[in-house]
Design a protein around this motif. Sequence first.
Motif, PDB file in Angstrom:
ATOM      1  N   GLY A 238      -3.266   2.548   4.012  1.00 15.55           N
ATOM      2  CA  GLY A 238      -3.753   1.610   5.028  1.00 15.55           C
ATOM      3  C   GLY A 238      -3.360   0.165   4.779  1.00 15.55           C
TER       4      GLY A 238
ATOM      5  N   SER B  87       0.835  -1.209   0.000  1.00 13.00           N
ATOM      6  CA  SER B  87       0.000   0.000   0.000  1.00 13.00           C
ATOM      7  C   SER B  87       0.869   1.258   0.000  1.00 13.00           C
TER       8      SER B  87
ATOM      9  N   ASN C  77      -6.860  10.410   2.226  1.00 10.92           N
ATOM     10  CA  ASN C  77      -6.199  10.652   3.514  1.00 10.92           C
ATOM     11  C   ASN C  77      -5.241   9.488   3.791  1.00 10.92           C
ATOM     12  N   PRO C  78      -4.392   9.610   4.814  1.00 13.71           N
ATOM     13  CA  PRO C  78      -3.347   8.589   5.008  1.00 13.71           C
ATOM     14  C   PRO C  78      -3.907   7.172   5.068  1.00 13.71           C
ATOM     15  N   LYS C  79      -4.991   6.967   5.793  1.00 17.55           N
ATOM     16  CA  LYS C  79      -5.535   5.610   5.924  1.00 17.55           C
ATOM     17  C   LYS C  79      -6.121   5.097   4.611  1.00 17.55           C
ATOM     18  N   SER C  80      -6.722   6.010   3.841  1.00 13.61           N
ATOM     19  CA  SER C  80      -7.439   5.544   2.648  1.00 13.61           C
ATOM     20  C   SER C  80      -6.492   5.095   1.540  1.00 13.61           C
TER      21      SER C  80
ATOM     22  N   GLU D 122       3.901   1.802   7.326  1.00 18.45           N
ATOM     23  CA  GLU D 122       3.511   2.413   8.612  1.00 18.45           C
ATOM     24  C   GLU D 122       4.133   3.804   8.765  1.00 18.45           C
TER      25      GLU D 122
ATOM     26  N   ASP E 265      -5.013  -2.418   5.270  1.00 17.05           N
ATOM     27  CA  ASP E 265      -6.073  -3.253   4.686  1.00 17.05           C
ATOM     28  C   ASP E 265      -5.975  -3.300   3.163  1.00 17.05           C
TER      29      ASP E 265
ATOM     30  N   ILE F 208      -3.928  14.319   9.046  1.00 19.70           N
ATOM     31  CA  ILE F 208      -4.925  13.249   9.114  1.00 19.70           C
ATOM     32  C   ILE F 208      -6.130  13.565   8.242  1.00 19.70           C
TER      33      ILE F 208
ATOM     34  N   SER G 134       0.314  11.745   8.147  1.00 20.03           N
ATOM     35  CA  SER G 134      -0.647  12.198   9.158  1.00 20.03           C
ATOM     36  C   SER G 134      -0.174  13.441   9.901  1.00 20.03           C
TER      37      SER G 134
ATOM     38  N   ILE H   6       2.227   6.306   6.673  1.00 23.53           N
ATOM     39  CA  ILE H   6       0.947   6.698   7.304  1.00 23.53           C
ATOM     40  C   ILE H   6       1.214   7.791   8.340  1.00 23.53           C
ATOM     41  N   GLN H   7       2.199   7.533   9.200  1.00 26.32           N
ATOM     42  CA  GLN H   7       2.504   8.503  10.253  1.00 26.32           C
ATOM     43  C   GLN H   7       2.977   9.826   9.650  1.00 26.32           C
TER      44      GLN H   7
END
Lengths: 328, 248
Positions: free
Chosen positions: A232, A61, A226-229, A122, A234, A137, A129, A125-126
């Motif tokens: 992420g 990802s 956004n970072p998770k989308s 990871e 997943d 975020i 964010s 993401i941070q």
Amino acid sequence: MKPRWAVFLLLIAAIVVLALLPMLVNNYWLRIATGALMWAGLACSWNMLGGYAGYINFGHSAFFGLGAYVTALLMGDRLAWPFFATLPAGIVVTALFAIIIGAPTLRLRGAYFAIATWAFAEVLIQFASVMDFTGGIGGIGLPPFLDERFFYFAMFGAAALTYLITWALFERSRFGLKVKALRDHEPAAEAIGINTSLVKLQTFVLSAVTASVFGAIFAYWVTFINPKSVFGGDITDQMVVMVLLGGLGSLWGPALGGVALFVVNRIIWMYWGDTAFYIAILGAAIVLVVLFLPNGIAGMFSRRVAKSGAVLDKAVGNLVGGGPGRPS
Amino acid sequence: MSAAEGKTAGTGEPILVVRELHCHFGGIKAVNGVSLDVGRREIAGLIGPNGSGKSTLFNLISGTVTPDRGQIRFDGHEIGGRKAHAIARLGLARTFQIPAMFDNMSVTENLLAAAAEGHWQGARERAADTLALLKLEHVADNRASDLSGGQQKLLEFGRVVMRQASLILLDEVTAGVHPNIRKIIVEAIARLRERGTTVLVIEHDMEMVRNVCDRIIVMDAGRVVATGPFNNIVRNSEVMQTYLGRPQ
Ligand SMILES: Nc1ncnc2c1ncn2[C@@H]1O[C@H](COP(=O)(O)OP(=O)(O)OP(=O)(O)O)[C@@H](O)[C@H]1O
Ligand SMILES: [Mg+2]
């Protein structure tokens, strides 16, 4: 000769149907088809390294997200690049990161690489964010462009190109022989002159760059990330399960797995309006595939008798060390 | 490479020169100060009891394992500590004692892979020839992992043939192979030598050693303890008893 022709005709039929699809279905279904093509392409990009080379990437990802963020940042108000100009930029950025991550870790056993890629995602993401320029975020918006047909054909083109490249490179060329040889027995591959570290790095860069292109189209399509989308975990999980379900190391397996799982995802979403259940299905799918279908859906149609899970054995052996590919 | 060949071929320098080679695994000194020469176009046999360090010596020469210290010169190049693929590209090919198959590739693909780095021109024809030579045509499209043990040995040898190397290292390549097929391998080795290839073989079968090898190198406990023509080695009954465990 017969099955070849059948496959060829099937392929032509699929391309014709896919090319005409925007005229056949409404926007709702077109969006689903666009998503299915994206996941089929992403699964294929993960499979380049995971399936053909046997190196498991737990942070794929990261590259999807890099492509998405590069496009989002370059298309923003300040720079206002046209979409297609952002693609080469995303590719260069992604390739650089893939080299930085891959060059030191791909020399080692698969576990080091798996941990490094996971950690890299990871970190991103941070990073995304907390930084201002990425919108933190809250994320970042792109200039809206609401032509569903454009995005359908963009994903279609990217997916078709991904499969074409995979077929030409991994199934039809010397390069593919080198990649598969190092997956199955790294010391023996070295002994026949294959620079395994280099070939792995080349495969990894190609795999990462492909994912970044889908990330770029995705960002423009959804107009907000956004970072998770986009980074992420997943997202990686889905790619892994799609490939395992479809057939690790096969050309069409990732397409089958990608489309199948994405459609299941949408159906669940339609009926329950929530995809938490989908995560449970993903977990169950991993267990069931590994136990009962180690060669995936594609393995059921393979002409050659395969000992169950042989490619999976290589990848897992490579991951935990001392696997079948490394006797010495 | 041709320049290096020109430089060394005339001088008659052995194609392989090993000096004071050491390698240990934990407390085991697997190779403990080995020095040996292998001349051009020679077929040399490496014998010795189980665990004497023969396969480890092959691993060191081919770069599969990195030596602790010592020198290895191959065809005029210092190769000690170089990467295995770099050594292979200089013209060295080897088999592994435990067949090293590319399990998920077909038999033909296993052969083609051996030509992927180097002599790719005409590789398909040579793969077909090699399959015919080793009587593997009927399993050409099978997965390598589905071959029998003997067939895997053959395929491993076939990959070496595909490399068109100047020095080949064969680690018990006929172990467990049917006598008819063994004959084919022996003939193939003879033909390789006619083409100018040098061969170093590890063998436990004395009949095979006698028939094939110009010279014998005996190893024990990580050292070379004797070297010479087969008959001299056999006449030296002390060597035979101590190192081969049976008088002849
Ligand atoms: N990778 C390794 N790790 C640890 N020990 C090793 C390794 N490879 C070899 N050894 C040890 O080194 C010694 C020499 O082994 P080697 O395989 O070279 O013997 P060999 O002469 O080829 O024996 P054989 O005739 O049984 O094949 C043995 O004691 C073996 O256990
Ligand atoms: Mg041995």
